[in-house]
Scaffold this motif. Structure first.
Motif, PDB file in Angstrom:
ATOM      1  N   LYS A 148       2.393  13.680  -0.654  1.00  0.00           N
ATOM      2  CA  LYS A 148       3.738  14.182  -0.961  1.00  0.00           C
ATOM      3  C   LYS A 148       4.776  13.428  -0.136  1.00  0.00           C
ATOM      4  N   ALA A 149       4.429  13.165   1.118  1.00  0.00           N
ATOM      5  CA  ALA A 149       5.354  12.444   1.990  1.00  0.00           C
ATOM      6  C   ALA A 149       5.600  11.030   1.474  1.00  0.00           C
ATOM      7  N   GLY A 150       4.537  10.361   1.043  1.00  0.00           N
ATOM      8  CA  GLY A 150       4.695   9.015   0.507  1.00  0.00           C
ATOM      9  C   GLY A 150       5.461   8.996  -0.792  1.00  0.00           C
ATOM     10  N   ALA A 151       5.274  10.035  -1.602  1.00  0.00           N
ATOM     11  CA  ALA A 151       5.923  10.091  -2.913  1.00  0.00           C
ATOM     12  C   ALA A 151       7.432  10.262  -2.815  1.00  0.00           C
ATOM     13  N   GLN A 152       7.926  10.638  -1.646  1.00  0.00           N
ATOM     14  CA  GLN A 152       9.379  10.772  -1.502  1.00  0.00           C
ATOM     15  C   GLN A 152      10.066   9.402  -1.552  1.00  0.00           C
ATOM     16  N   LEU A 156       3.431   6.257  -6.173  1.00  0.00           N
ATOM     17  CA  LEU A 156       2.272   5.779  -5.432  1.00  0.00           C
ATOM     18  C   LEU A 156       1.234   5.200  -6.392  1.00  0.00           C
ATOM     19  N   ILE A 157       0.814   3.977  -6.125  1.00  0.00           N
ATOM     20  CA  ILE A 157      -0.299   3.361  -6.841  1.00  0.00           C
ATOM     21  C   ILE A 157      -1.509   3.507  -5.928  1.00  0.00           C
ATOM     22  N   VAL A 158      -2.369   4.469  -6.239  1.00  0.00           N
ATOM     23  CA  VAL A 158      -3.439   4.876  -5.330  1.00  0.00           C
ATOM     24  C   VAL A 158      -4.702   4.057  -5.573  1.00  0.00           C
ATOM     25  N   GLU A 159      -5.186   3.414  -4.528  1.00  0.00           N
ATOM     26  CA  GLU A 159      -6.449   2.697  -4.579  1.00  0.00           C
ATOM     27  C   GLU A 159      -7.505   3.478  -3.799  1.00  0.00           C
ATOM     28  N   ASP A 160      -8.758   3.132  -4.018  1.00  0.00           N
ATOM     29  CA  ASP A 160      -9.865   3.912  -3.466  1.00  0.00           C
ATOM     30  C   ASP A 160     -11.032   2.979  -3.173  1.00  0.00           C
ATOM     31  N   ILE A 161     -11.150   2.558  -1.933  1.00  0.00           N
ATOM     32  CA  ILE A 161     -12.197   1.604  -1.568  1.00  0.00           C
ATOM     33  C   ILE A 161     -13.069   2.188  -0.462  1.00  0.00           C
ATOM     34  N   ALA A 162     -14.254   1.627  -0.307  1.00  0.00           N
ATOM     35  CA  ALA A 162     -15.106   1.965   0.828  1.00  0.00           C
ATOM     36  C   ALA A 162     -15.782   0.685   1.297  1.00  0.00           C
ATOM     37  N   VAL A 163     -15.909   0.544   2.599  1.00  0.00           N
ATOM     38  CA  VAL A 163     -16.482  -0.668   3.178  1.00  0.00           C
ATOM     39  C   VAL A 163     -17.487  -0.286   4.260  1.00  0.00           C
ATOM     40  N   GLU A 177      -2.062  -7.246   5.909  1.00  0.00           N
ATOM     41  CA  GLU A 177      -1.621  -8.637   5.739  1.00  0.00           C
ATOM     42  C   GLU A 177      -1.268  -8.916   4.280  1.00  0.00           C
ATOM     43  N   ILE A 178      -2.087  -8.425   3.360  1.00  0.00           N
ATOM     44  CA  ILE A 178      -1.846  -8.644   1.930  1.00  0.00           C
ATOM     45  C   ILE A 178      -0.565  -7.932   1.500  1.00  0.00           C
ATOM     46  N   ALA A 179      -0.360  -6.711   1.988  1.00  0.00           N
ATOM     47  CA  ALA A 179       0.855  -5.977   1.653  1.00  0.00           C
ATOM     48  C   ALA A 179       2.092  -6.732   2.128  1.00  0.00           C
ATOM     49  N   GLU A 180       2.014  -7.279   3.334  1.00  0.00           N
ATOM     50  CA  GLU A 180       3.149  -8.054   3.872  1.00  0.00           C
ATOM     51  C   GLU A 180       3.354  -9.342   3.085  1.00  0.00           C
ATOM     52  N   LYS A 181       2.260 -10.000   2.718  1.00  0.00           N
ATOM     53  CA  LYS A 181       2.327 -11.251   1.961  1.00  0.00           C
ATOM     54  C   LYS A 181       3.061 -11.062   0.643  1.00  0.00           C
ATOM     55  N   TYR A 182       2.785  -9.969  -0.035  1.00  0.00           N
ATOM     56  CA  TYR A 182       3.396  -9.718  -1.346  1.00  0.00           C
ATOM     57  C   TYR A 182       4.611  -8.795  -1.252  1.00  0.00           C
ATOM     58  N   GLN A 183       5.046  -8.522  -0.015  1.00  0.00           N
ATOM     59  CA  GLN A 183       6.226  -7.697   0.241  1.00  0.00           C
ATOM     60  C   GLN A 183       6.105  -6.323  -0.414  1.00  0.00           C
ATOM     61  N   GLN A 184       4.960  -5.692  -0.185  1.00  0.00           N
ATOM     62  CA  GLN A 184       4.695  -4.370  -0.725  1.00  0.00           C
ATOM     63  C   GLN A 184       4.604  -3.360   0.424  1.00  0.00           C
ATOM     64  N   ARG A 185       5.096  -2.173   0.175  1.00  0.00           N
ATOM     65  CA  ARG A 185       5.001  -1.113   1.179  1.00  0.00           C
ATOM     66  C   ARG A 185       3.666  -0.404   1.013  1.00  0.00           C
ATOM     67  N   PRO A 199      -5.740   2.580   0.161  1.00  0.00           N
ATOM     68  CA  PRO A 199      -4.532   1.748   0.310  1.00  0.00           C
ATOM     69  C   PRO A 199      -3.587   2.077  -0.848  1.00  0.00           C
ATOM     70  N   ASP A 200      -2.551   2.828  -0.564  1.00  0.00           N
ATOM     71  CA  ASP A 200      -1.635   3.299  -1.598  1.00  0.00           C
ATOM     72  C   ASP A 200      -0.326   2.516  -1.516  1.00  0.00           C
ATOM     73  N   PHE A 201      -0.048   1.750  -2.563  1.00  0.00           N
ATOM     74  CA  PHE A 201       1.171   0.952  -2.598  1.00  0.00           C
ATOM     75  C   PHE A 201       2.321   1.791  -3.153  1.00  0.00           C
ATOM     76  N   ILE A 202       3.497   1.633  -2.567  1.00  0.00           N
ATOM     77  CA  ILE A 202       4.659   2.431  -2.940  1.00  0.00           C
ATOM     78  C   ILE A 202       5.607   1.600  -3.794  1.00  0.00           C
ATOM     79  N   LEU A 203       5.884   2.088  -5.000  1.00  0.00           N
ATOM     80  CA  LEU A 203       6.856   1.453  -5.881  1.00  0.00           C
ATOM     81  C   LEU A 203       8.118   2.301  -5.911  1.00  0.00           C
ATOM     82  N   GLU A 204       9.251   1.685  -5.659  1.00  0.00           N
ATOM     83  CA  GLU A 204      10.507   2.440  -5.706  1.00  0.00           C
ATOM     84  C   GLU A 204      10.798   2.927  -7.120  1.00  0.00           C
ATOM     85  N   SER A 205      10.416   2.137  -8.115  1.00  0.00           N
ATOM     86  CA  SER A 205      10.609   2.526  -9.509  1.00  0.00           C
ATOM     87  C   SER A 205       9.560   3.557  -9.899  1.00  0.00           C
TER      88      SER A 205
END
Length: 277
Positions: A148-152, A156-163, A177-185, A199-205
């Motif tokens: 909810k905090a991120g959605a403000q 949110l483009i929600v990813e789901d990985i395990a390593v 590093e990848i988020a910074e490279k592509y200028q993504q929050r 890793p949830d990427f935030i889109l303003e749109s």
């Protein structure tokens, strides 16, 4: 299934169906086994760190200590900032870059001291531990409210990985590093105790297609996750969006075997088609 705790007489169809996403059959009834609440006092706490790498080191130290926590939840700097704004908190005080929320269902004698020692040895800036019921609810709510905090900030483009746990720190660093490279929050959180990250990427749109640069960021991240022996889907499933990654993660032999199993259970291809295989 059977009314006994152990049974090896039949094939384990339970594990085959769990995660099959409706491609092998329709589940119409489920019987669950209830376990009693563990006897003894539970403790919950949070610890802040100057980096996600320090946090992942703390996770590995705690797991190797014999404490067996029931919860190890990790949140990055963006998550902390979002929660501070959403809940009017001060989690990011003193420049904290990462937050770990943990819980021990039963704290035996000396457990708290060991937990604190391991956290501090990994570089914890602040450790807050409580057995108080109300304070525990407040800490748990922090983790529950992170989406909810991120959605403000947007969509949110929600990813789901395990390593593998040994790769947790390097994957965390690579994701940022990848988020910074592509200028993504990047809102980075997850169940650190089992190597499961979101890793949830935030889109303003809030509407429209995913931008090409975000698609590229996700593709680079998932390719890296596969390269270290991780999975592109830990608990959310494959569905249609991640179907293209199955062939990259699994060997041709395993993919073929899955198709053969699908043919046995669903020879007409009518059960949730075009999913999983």
């Amino acid at each position: 299934g059977a009314p006994v705790l152990k049974n090896t007489a039949a094939y384990n169809l339970l594990d085959l169906f769990v995660g099959s996403e409706g491609t092998l059959g329709v589940i119409v009834e489920i019987t669950v086994r209830l376990l009693p609440i563990p006897y003894g006092a539970s403790v919950t706490g949070l610890a802040t760190f100057n980096s996600m790498q320090a946090l992942t080191s703390a996770v590995q130290r705690i797991q190797a200590s014999g404490l067996y926590p029931s919860m190890l939840e990790a949140l990055n700097r963006v998550s902390i900032e979002a929660l501070d704004q959403y809940e009017n908190l001060d989690l990011g005080a003193r420049g904290s870059q990462a937050l770990l929320i943990f819980q021990l269902d039963v704290a035996v004698d000396g457990a708290l001291e060991v937990a604190k020692q391991e956290l501090q040895a990994a570089g914890a800036v602040k450790v807050d531990v409580t057995a108080d019921v109300e304070r525990t609810k407040e800490i748990i709510k922090i983790r529950q409210d992170v989406f909810k905090a991120g959605a403000q900030y947007g969509r949110l483009i929600v990813e789901d990985i395990a390593v593998p746990l040994g790769s947790l720190a390097t994957v965390v660093a690579r994701a940022e590093e990848i988020a910074e490279k592509y200028q993504q929050r990047l809102l980075l959180l997850g169940h650190a105790g089992d190597g499961n990250l979101h890793p949830d990427f935030i889109l303003e749109s809030t509407e429209g297609p995913i931008p090409a640069e975000l698609d590229a960021a996700i593709a680079e991240l998932l390719t890296y996750v596969i390269s270290v022996g991780g999975t592109v889907s830990a608990e959310h499933g494959i569905g249609s969006l991640k179907k293209k990654w199955v062939d990259q993660q699994l060997s041709p032999a395993v993919v073929q075997l899955q198709k053969q199993i699908k043919q046995v259970f669903d020879p007409q291809g009518i059960l949730n088609p075009e999913r999983k295989v």
